[in-house]
Enzyme design. Sequence first.
Site, PDB file in Angstrom:
ATOM      1  N   PHE A   1       0.806  -1.220   0.000  1.00  0.00           N
ATOM      2  CA  PHE A   1       0.000   0.000   0.000  1.00  0.00           C
ATOM      3  C   PHE A   1       0.837   1.268   0.000  1.00  0.00           C
ATOM      4  CE2 PHE A   1       0.701  -0.559   4.601  1.00  0.00           C
ATOM      5  CZ  PHE A   1       1.045   0.726   4.983  1.00  0.00           C
TER       6      PHE A   1
ATOM      7  N   SER B   1       5.909  -6.814   3.949  1.00  0.00           N
ATOM      8  CA  SER B   1       6.525  -7.100   5.243  1.00  0.00           C
ATOM      9  C   SER B   1       7.302  -8.413   5.195  1.00  0.00           C
ATOM     10  CB  SER B   1       5.449  -7.185   6.326  1.00  0.00           C
ATOM     11  OG  SER B   1       4.647  -8.344   6.136  1.00  0.00           O
TER      12      SER B   1
ATOM     13  N   GLU C   1      -5.216  -3.771  -1.706  1.00  0.00           N
ATOM     14  CA  GLU C   1      -6.639  -3.432  -1.722  1.00  0.00           C
ATOM     15  C   GLU C   1      -6.933  -2.165  -0.926  1.00  0.00           C
ATOM     16  OE1 GLU C   1      -6.051  -6.498   1.612  1.00  0.00           O
ATOM     17  OE2 GLU C   1      -5.180  -5.962  -0.337  1.00  0.00           O
TER      18      GLU C   1
ATOM     19  N   LYS D   1      -1.374  -7.705  -8.704  1.00  0.00           N
ATOM     20  CA  LYS D   1      -2.303  -7.711  -7.574  1.00  0.00           C
ATOM     21  C   LYS D   1      -1.856  -6.614  -6.621  1.00  0.00           C
ATOM     22  CE  LYS D   1      -3.219  -8.576  -3.818  1.00  0.00           C
ATOM     23  NZ  LYS D   1      -3.737  -7.626  -2.748  1.00  0.00           N
TER      24      LYS D   1
ATOM     25  N   GLU E   1       9.590  -3.593  12.921  1.00  0.00           N
ATOM     26  CA  GLU E   1       9.386  -2.569  11.893  1.00  0.00           C
ATOM     27  C   GLU E   1       8.076  -1.850  12.210  1.00  0.00           C
ATOM     28  OE1 GLU E   1       9.468  -2.071   7.044  1.00  0.00           O
ATOM     29  OE2 GLU E   1       8.504  -3.842   7.884  1.00  0.00           O
TER      30      GLU E   1
ATOM     31  N   CYS F   1       9.701   1.430   3.345  1.00  0.00           N
ATOM     32  CA  CYS F   1      10.627   0.364   3.736  1.00  0.00           C
ATOM     33  C   CYS F   1      12.061   0.884   3.786  1.00  0.00           C
ATOM     34  CB  CYS F   1      10.529  -0.817   2.786  1.00  0.00           C
ATOM     35  SG  CYS F   1      11.107  -0.490   1.116  1.00  0.00           S
TER      36      CYS F   1
END
Length: 499
Positions: A149, A226, A176, A173, A382, A281
């Site tokens: 995201f 992740s 969402e 993909k 994280e 990240c």
Amino acid sequence: MKTVNHWIGGKTVEGASGNYGPVTDPATGAVTTQVALASLEEVDAAVAAAKDAYATWGTSSLAARTAVLFRYRALLDAHRDEIAALITAEHGKVHSDALGEVARGLEIVELACGITTQLKGELSTQVSSRVDVSSIRQSLGVVAGITPFNFPAMVPMWMFPLAIACGNTFVLKPSEKDPSAANLLAELAAEAGLPDGVLNVLHGDKVAVDGLLNHPDVAAVSFVGSTPIARYIHNAATANGKRVQALGGAKNHMLVLPDADLDAAADAAVSAAYGSAGERCMAISAVVAVGSIADELVAKIKERAEKIKIGPGNDPASEMGPLITAAHRDKVASYVTGAAAQGADVVLDGTGFTVEGFEDGHWIGLSLLDHVSTDSDAYKDEIFGPVLCVLRTETYEEGVALMNASPFGNGTAIFTRDGGAARRFQLEIEAGMVGVNVPIPVPVGYHSFGGWKDSLFGDHHIYGNDGVHFYTRGKVVTTRWPDPADAPAGVDLGFPRNH
């Protein structure tokens, strides 16, 4: 309410599963859109469209592919603001951050435009009498990308432009949580002339992800997210015989030596820790201050952090926006309160922050934690939010040992005026990307992006040369031809026979 549907076979395809997920405006907390969540049958349809398209796209000329990509690059450039506005509306990052994301994605499109040089093979002549050996690279077939995201345009553009330039077809993909940018990227590709089915966008949740990981017609999977999910993606896909590049999480450290320019280091720490609300990240989430400079450095970071303007991403005055969801906001806040209980000094506490007129938004302020222990949850995990931890060591060696003990190895940085110290750091630090007086060492498009240890699962980094190699496979051809002068009697090729 607006509905985001799939893009399959060059057109919008309405969701047929009956399942939808909410898409929220992070600045207001209001659900503005719903996104279709794919069933396994819809996964099959997207992969089938890509497989059908591969029959012709996989054998198309490099000239035809790059012509489409050049037109695509021009369209993306013309629609920068529109793409950025979608990112801001669904992710929450400020418009300038969103524009920067689009620009970094464009770098990879530009790299893909020059794929002709990346796909050149090798040739060795006369390895034996009249024997030549050549190496070539060929496409894989249908490949898939599963993206996070936090960069809904950039990370997809790290994947599919190179993949399709190499002759593959692609099923994307996206997350969402902020799906609209992906559909616009696909629509612009179609406008540029990309044949139907070469790029497909399939929205969904774990059902769609597992469908792609298990599908026999998907040859390779790219993933960014992740570490736990990256490990899952890698294990599941490789068990099904697929090629995988799975980029995981990070805990990026910045080592500040006593000779560093502390103003520059503080500026860098603030921008790298709090930019895009820390949802990167490559965010710097741990500063390691060496020696006596720690107090001064913390004071300078605090002074700068207190001036950051937080507000809706579409407000030009805002320098930081909200977090993606309320649940994520609450999780980030829990690390700040937990750090205090575990002995850290909370220099700045952003957990109670809100924006007037937008009280239902997913707001959190900037937090700065000093004297953080390596045993603290705020250090070990994280956080993926605007929380910066400061750790203190007496020497360079202690700092490097502390950093190398982390299970993550994505990116890191050193701030110093000493070239010798910087050179040692480059060689001794255990991370995939290193910055010297640069806080977020994201490589330019023609170098590859990726970490070490628990930040990467698979052998290939993303984009650059590694990206090209990931989306192609090598083939070696050994040829031997008789000399024309040795042709059978009666066949005249115009060669003398008196040699």
